[in-house]
Design an enzyme around this catalytic site. Structure first.
Site, PDB file in Angstrom:
ATOM      1  N   HIS A 305       0.857  -1.192   0.000  1.00 43.92           N
ATOM      2  CA  HIS A 305       0.000   0.000   0.000  1.00 43.92           C
ATOM      3  C   HIS A 305       0.887   1.234   0.000  1.00 43.92           C
ATOM      4  O   HIS A 305       1.950   1.229   0.607  1.00 43.92           O
ATOM      5  CB  HIS A 305      -0.909   0.010   1.245  1.00 43.92           C
ATOM      6  CG  HIS A 305      -2.049   0.962   1.133  1.00 43.92           C
ATOM      7  ND1 HIS A 305      -1.915   2.297   1.412  1.00 43.92           N
ATOM      8  CD2 HIS A 305      -3.334   0.774   0.740  1.00 43.92           C
ATOM      9  CE1 HIS A 305      -3.086   2.891   1.206  1.00 43.92           C
ATOM     10  NE2 HIS A 305      -3.962   2.002   0.787  1.00 43.92           N
ATOM     11  N   ASP A 362      -7.880  -5.320   0.346  1.00 40.80           N
ATOM     12  CA  ASP A 362      -8.412  -6.237  -0.658  1.00 40.80           C
ATOM     13  C   ASP A 362      -8.024  -7.691  -0.441  1.00 40.80           C
ATOM     14  O   ASP A 362      -8.546  -8.576  -1.112  1.00 40.80           O
ATOM     15  CB  ASP A 362      -7.935  -5.795  -2.056  1.00 40.80           C
ATOM     16  CG  ASP A 362      -8.568  -4.481  -2.472  1.00 40.80           C
ATOM     17  OD1 ASP A 362      -9.755  -4.288  -2.153  1.00 40.80           O
ATOM     18  OD2 ASP A 362      -7.884  -3.651  -3.096  1.00 40.80           O
TER      19      ASP A 362
HETATM   20  N1  ACO Z   1       4.077  -7.724  -4.702  1.00 37.36           N
HETATM   21  C1  ACO Z   1       5.415  -7.681  -4.890  1.00 37.36           C
HETATM   22  N2  ACO Z   1       6.156  -6.567  -4.804  1.00 37.36           N
HETATM   23  C2  ACO Z   1       5.516  -5.427  -4.480  1.00 37.36           C
HETATM   24  C3  ACO Z   1       4.137  -5.397  -4.267  1.00 37.36           C
HETATM   25  C4  ACO Z   1       3.403  -6.599  -4.367  1.00 37.36           C
HETATM   26  N3  ACO Z   1       2.092  -6.619  -4.172  1.00 37.36           N
HETATM   27  N4  ACO Z   1       3.762  -4.123  -3.975  1.00 37.36           N
HETATM   28  C5  ACO Z   1       4.882  -3.400  -4.007  1.00 37.36           C
HETATM   29  N5  ACO Z   1       5.952  -4.176  -4.325  1.00 37.36           N
HETATM   30  C6  ACO Z   1       7.368  -3.769  -4.381  1.00 37.36           C
HETATM   31  C7  ACO Z   1       7.662  -2.996  -5.662  1.00 37.36           C
HETATM   32  O1  ACO Z   1       8.087  -3.849  -6.699  1.00 37.36           O
HETATM   33  C8  ACO Z   1       8.768  -2.061  -5.191  1.00 37.36           C
HETATM   34  O2  ACO Z   1       9.951  -2.797  -5.108  1.00 37.36           O
HETATM   35  P1  ACO Z   1      11.371  -2.064  -5.409  1.00 37.36           P
HETATM   36  O3  ACO Z   1      11.517  -1.006  -4.350  1.00 37.36           O
HETATM   37  O4  ACO Z   1      12.375  -3.152  -5.302  1.00 37.36           O
HETATM   38  O5  ACO Z   1      11.266  -1.480  -6.786  1.00 37.36           O
HETATM   39  C9  ACO Z   1       8.345  -1.710  -3.764  1.00 37.36           C
HETATM   40  O6  ACO Z   1       7.583  -2.841  -3.322  1.00 37.36           O
HETATM   41  C10 ACO Z   1       7.499  -0.441  -3.662  1.00 37.36           C
HETATM   42  O7  ACO Z   1       6.391  -0.589  -4.559  1.00 37.36           O
HETATM   43  P2  ACO Z   1       5.746   0.603  -5.358  1.00 37.36           P
HETATM   44  O8  ACO Z   1       5.068   0.065  -6.567  1.00 37.36           O
HETATM   45  O9  ACO Z   1       6.742   1.679  -5.570  1.00 37.36           O
HETATM   46  O10 ACO Z   1       4.691   1.101  -4.292  1.00 37.36           O
HETATM   47  P3  ACO Z   1       3.459   2.028  -4.585  1.00 37.36           P
HETATM   48  O11 ACO Z   1       3.168   2.738  -3.337  1.00 37.36           O
HETATM   49  O12 ACO Z   1       3.680   2.848  -5.810  1.00 37.36           O
HETATM   50  O13 ACO Z   1       2.265   1.000  -4.959  1.00 37.36           O
HETATM   51  C11 ACO Z   1       0.498  -0.543  -4.709  1.00 37.36           C
HETATM   52  C12 ACO Z   1       1.304   0.597  -4.053  1.00 37.36           C
HETATM   53  C13 ACO Z   1       0.016  -0.097  -6.097  1.00 37.36           C
HETATM   54  C14 ACO Z   1      -0.707  -0.828  -3.845  1.00 37.36           C
HETATM   55  C15 ACO Z   1       1.402  -1.790  -4.838  1.00 37.36           C
HETATM   56  O14 ACO Z   1       1.805  -2.222  -3.558  1.00 37.36           O
HETATM   57  C16 ACO Z   1       0.706  -2.932  -5.594  1.00 37.36           C
HETATM   58  O15 ACO Z   1       0.743  -2.960  -6.830  1.00 37.36           O
HETATM   59  N6  ACO Z   1       0.046  -3.895  -4.850  1.00 37.36           N
HETATM   60  C17 ACO Z   1      -0.691  -4.961  -5.461  1.00 37.36           C
HETATM   61  C18 ACO Z   1      -2.053  -4.470  -5.944  1.00 37.36           C
HETATM   62  C19 ACO Z   1      -2.992  -4.205  -4.778  1.00 37.36           C
HETATM   63  O16 ACO Z   1      -3.174  -5.021  -3.882  1.00 37.36           O
HETATM   64  N7  ACO Z   1      -3.659  -3.032  -4.843  1.00 37.36           N
HETATM   65  C20 ACO Z   1      -4.655  -2.637  -3.845  1.00 37.36           C
HETATM   66  C21 ACO Z   1      -4.137  -1.563  -2.949  1.00 37.36           C
HETATM   67  S1  ACO Z   1      -5.326  -1.117  -1.734  1.00 37.36           S
HETATM   68  C22 ACO Z   1      -6.379  -0.142  -2.553  1.00 37.36           C
HETATM   69  O17 ACO Z   1      -6.084   0.604  -3.429  1.00 37.36           O
HETATM   70  C23 ACO Z   1      -7.774  -0.272  -2.223  1.00 37.36           C
END
Ligand code: ACO
Length: 427
Positions: A305, A362
């Site tokens: 998140h 979620d």
């Molecule tokens: N699985 C694996 N790796 C992940 C995940 C995940 N679910 N989420 C983040 N990461 C990693 C990224 O690859 C990144 O790694 P790095 O630093 O080595 O490059 C690091 O964690 C940070 O991730 P970002 O994408 O920069 O984080 P951001 O804050 O932009 O994204 C998000 C947040 C979109 C929720 C992301 O965690 C994600 O895609 N999660 C999966 C989808 C999800 O569950 N979405 C629902 C969120 S809750 C809501 O909106 C209601």
């Protein structure tokens, strides 16, 4: 008041600090460009506050979410979705009279204009209900042409109960149409959630008994989804609303933003992922390894998140609720076992620990929606129904605010330098 200092090209710029009522401070950069011709850049807005808001408070490090000061777990246990909607939209817990007047407005405004029923005939039965929901909500604006002025409180008061009530009807009708069953009209004697369940699952040919445990769980789920401050869809509602687009148009845009799998669409993707593990008898560790491999393009859905860097407080409540509900219904769900195994492995893995990736709202909500009987492609629609009071509250707050300006970020241009047009025969 304390100030921040910025030094650029030997020039000192003093910037005011804005303090919130809870933890949280911000450097007010709003005057920098006008005075110094320089902008700030922050892709994804991870470090940018777009507004001041009194609707919800999030502390992502400590896993706290409060609506108007009230902790989310208390509201989920003790309130109803209608009461919480009032709280978010109007800023205080309603008195008994206020609540009954608000309920009455929702009851009176649950029907759709009959002509809208024909719209459903234009969609293929395979249409995703989020697309239908967004277009139908936007279409509502056609039926209230004289009530679309965001600066007129009477207009706003007219539209709030309409959109909050009709969204349920639109959603349930979309489902009924997709499975070829007759639509079930709203029933004024049922409360908000029971009415929705009745529209979803009753058929004219037999009696439908509404399980009070399911209604209770649905109330709690919608409450937990009702707001989460400046997330992608709420910011979209504010952005669209900032141009003075009407409430229906702004919310229709929010629904589209919510649809994406990185946002609300993740609840459907989580269950698809768990089902995939089950159907293919996959080892959960393999999937976790795949999520860690950047080349795989796969992320663990329902994990991570932007703001919560500890356990999402909503996920905590929903996880317990899914277990309780299944026990009360005397059912089991193999996907819950897989989800718990996946969570346990991920939370002990250095990759997830270092990046502070925890289950988000979620991760367990889909399992609870399954227990309630909601079909998979309607999960994100449920999220949209729940998020409705939050979107309305933010849209209303923005229009009532004295610093309401059109949302218009800037950019740092990286394209071609100026050049002369070349006629086609010379290219
Ligand atoms: N699985 C694996 N790796 C992940 C995940 C995940 N679910 N989420 C983040 N990461 C990693 C990224 O690859 C990144 O790694 P790095 O630093 O080595 O490059 C690091 O964690 C940070 O991730 P970002 O994408 O920069 O984080 P951001 O804050 O932009 O994204 C998000 C947040 C979109 C929720 C992301 O965690 C994600 O895609 N999660 C999966 C989808 C999800 O569950 N979405 C629902 C969120 S809750 C809501 O909106 C209601």
């Amino acid at each position: 008041m304390s100030k921040a200092e910025l030094h650029i090209d030997g020039k000192k710029i003093e910037l005011p600090i804005v303090e919130g009522s809870e933890e949280g401070k911000a450097i007010d950069i709003s005057g920098i460009h006008a005075r110094n011709g320089i902008i700030t850049i922050d892709p994804g807005y991870s470090n940018t506050g777009s507004c001041k808001s009194a609707v919800a408070y999030v502390d992502g490090e400590r896993g706290i979410l409060n609506y108007r000061g009230y902790p989310i777990d208390q509201l989920a246990r003790k309130s109803t979705f209608v009461e919480t909607s009032f709280l978010l939209i109007y800023g205080h817990l309603p008195t008994a009279d206020e609540l009954s007047a608000f309920r009455e407005k929702l009851v009176k405004n649950s029907l759709l204009h009959e002509d809208m029923l024909h719209f459903y005939d234009g969609y293929p039965t395979t249409a995703h209900p989020m697309g239908i929901l967004s277009s139908m909500v936007c279409s509502l604006s056609s039926y209230y042409p004289d009530f679309l002025d965001p600066s007129n409180p009477e207009h706003v008061e007219c539209l709030i109960p309409r959109v909050l009530s009709k969204i349920r009807t639109i959603a349930a009708f979309a489902y009924k149409k997709s499975i070829g069953q007759p639509v079930i009209y709203p029933c004024n004697s049922l409360d908000y959630c029971a009415n929705f369940m009745n529209m979803m699952f009753a058929v004219p040919s037999e009696k439908y008994d509404i399980d009070p445990e399911i209604v209770k769980a649905l109330n709690a789920l919608l409450i937990l989804h009702a707001d989460n401050e400046q997330n992608c869809s709420t910011s979209t509602v504010r952005m669209v609303g900032s141009s003075d687009a009407n409430l229906f148009a702004s919310i229709a845009a929010g629904i589209c933003a919510l649809w994406g799998p990185k946002h609300g669409g993740a609840n459907q993707k989580v269950v698809e992922m768990l089902q995939y593990i089950k159907d293919n008898n996959l080892n959960v560790k393999t999937l976790v390894a795949q999520a860690k491999d950047k080349n795989s393009g796969f992320r663990l859905m329902g994990f991570g998140h932007r703001v919560y860097k500890s356990y999402d407080p909503r996920a905590k409540v929903i996880k317990d609720m899914s277990r309780d509900l299944l026990a009360k219904l005397n059912r089991s769900d193999p996907l819950l076992d897989i989800a718990q195994e996946l969570e346990a492995i991920a939370l002990e893995d250095d990759y997830f620990i270092e990046r502070k990736l925890y289950p988000n709202v979620d991760f367990y909500s889909g399992i609870t929606y399954r227990a309630i009987g909601i079909p998979l492609n309607m999960f994100t629609v449920m999220f949209a129904i729940g998020r409705m009071p939050g979107w309305i509250a933010h849209w209303k707050e923005m229009h009532e605010s004295s610093d309401n300006r059109i949302g218009r970020p800037r950019q740092v241009y990286t394209g071609s330098r100026v050049r002369d047009f070349v006629p086609i025969e010379q290219r």
